[in-house]
Design a protein around this motif. Sequence first.
Motif, short mmCIF file in Angstrom:
data_model
loop_
_atom_site.label_atom_id
_atom_site.label_comp_id
_atom_site.label_asym_id
_atom_site.label_seq_id
_atom_site.Cartn_x
_atom_site.Cartn_y
_atom_site.Cartn_z
N UNK A 175 5.59 9.13 0.33
CA UNK A 175 4.71 8.21 -0.49
C UNK A 175 4.81 6.97 -0.13
N UNK A 176 5.68 6.19 0.60
CA UNK A 176 5.72 4.82 0.85
C UNK A 176 4.73 4.63 2.02
N UNK A 177 4.65 5.40 3.01
CA UNK A 177 3.43 5.30 4.26
C UNK A 177 2.29 5.65 3.48
N UNK A 178 1.98 6.31 2.69
CA UNK A 178 0.78 6.41 1.95
C UNK A 178 0.28 5.24 1.33
N UNK A 179 1.29 4.66 0.60
CA UNK A 179 1.07 3.38 -0.26
C UNK A 179 0.60 2.17 0.78
N UNK A 180 1.23 2.07 1.87
CA UNK A 180 0.68 1.07 3.05
C UNK A 180 -0.50 1.29 3.47
N UNK A 181 -0.82 2.53 3.77
CA UNK A 181 -2.35 2.68 4.13
C UNK A 181 -3.36 2.59 3.12
N UNK A 182 -2.97 2.70 1.96
CA UNK A 182 -3.92 2.22 0.60
C UNK A 182 -4.01 0.83 0.64
N UNK A 183 -3.17 0.11 0.89
CA UNK A 183 -3.08 -1.23 1.02
C UNK A 183 -3.82 -1.98 2.17
N UNK A 184 -3.67 -1.09 3.24
CA UNK A 184 -4.66 -1.88 4.27
C UNK A 184 -6.06 -1.41 4.26
N UNK A 185 -6.37 -0.24 3.40
CA UNK A 185 -7.75 -0.13 2.87
C UNK A 185 -8.15 -1.41 1.99
N UNK A 186 -7.37 -1.74 1.19
CA UNK A 186 -7.76 -2.70 0.34
C UNK A 186 -7.81 -3.90 1.13
N UNK A 187 -7.18 -4.15 2.16
CA UNK A 187 -7.36 -5.49 2.89
C UNK A 187 -8.77 -5.48 3.67
N UNK A 188 -8.90 -4.21 4.26
CA UNK A 188 -10.32 -4.19 4.95
C UNK A 188 -11.50 -4.44 4.01
#
Length: 318
Positions: A265-278
């Motif tokens: 779940x934490x790995x998925x959360x990091x991916x989502x935040x990277x999408x927000x950054x982009x």
Amino acid sequence: MNATHTVSPPAIATLFLVLLGGLSLTSLLTLAMAQREQRLGHSQRWLRFRDELGRVWLGAAWFWLAWWSGPWAATLLFGLLSFLVLREFITLTHTRRADHRALVLAFFVFLPLQYLLVGLQRSDLFNVLIPVYAFLIIPVVSALGDDPRRFLERNAKVQWGVMVCVYGLSHAPALLLLSTPEHSDRGALLLFFLVLVVAAGKLGQAMATAWSRRRPLARRISRSFSLRSWLAGAAVAALAGAALHTTSALPPLHAAALAALSSAAGGCGELVMQALKRDAGVQAWGNRSAITGAVGLLDRLAPLCFAAPVFFHAVRML
């Protein structure tokens, strides 16, 4: 949850000493290898791993401060973290003047009320305050701003920010709800377990990214997130969870499964935040020229924001 173990304060102090000793040794080794990489002009694998290790140090220090200060102070500390993370989230999203009332409501009503309910151990209320009442009230307040332009998109951003940055992160101190008079330290130990296995999963994912062939699942969002590294992180977290099962008062297999689930779940959360950054046009958190306040706290806490509610409810079911 039926307890099979309890851990005394001296044992908790020993856990801290082991954790800090291991982190110190790993940090010294990583620093030496990173300097060697720079001298030889090789790839930046150890430098990236050093950055991930810095996040683990931050999490360990914050948990120690929360445990040392007691349940109410720990709840206040996480409430402050939620405020800072939500502020950073809002700086990365598009809002209009008509959203100011909704933002005031999010920051100064729902955020403190959520943590107040956590501190009062009202799990029946804090579980529904934001997913139900905040999601209903925020659009109403926003509509009173009399601005229909991109109304659905703007409100979805505010609601989702409150959901992740406040509701998700509040489940970390909410683990203190799972303490009992017979085992008053159980909640603190569960929080220790959660932070440690999520950190172990992050380090495992970073190592797999550095030393394995990359096959990104979402190349335009993250070139480091792959199925192989994601599973490697979950596997490392599972091993750490099994080794620390006494702190969770769970059998080794249950502890390993919870650790793997939390890391995933934490790995998925990091991916989502990277999408927000982009989406916001931020390529690195050090770039503050376009986005004021994007200092990386959200990026560092995103795994915990996603892992904490999953872990909390899984433990309650067990």
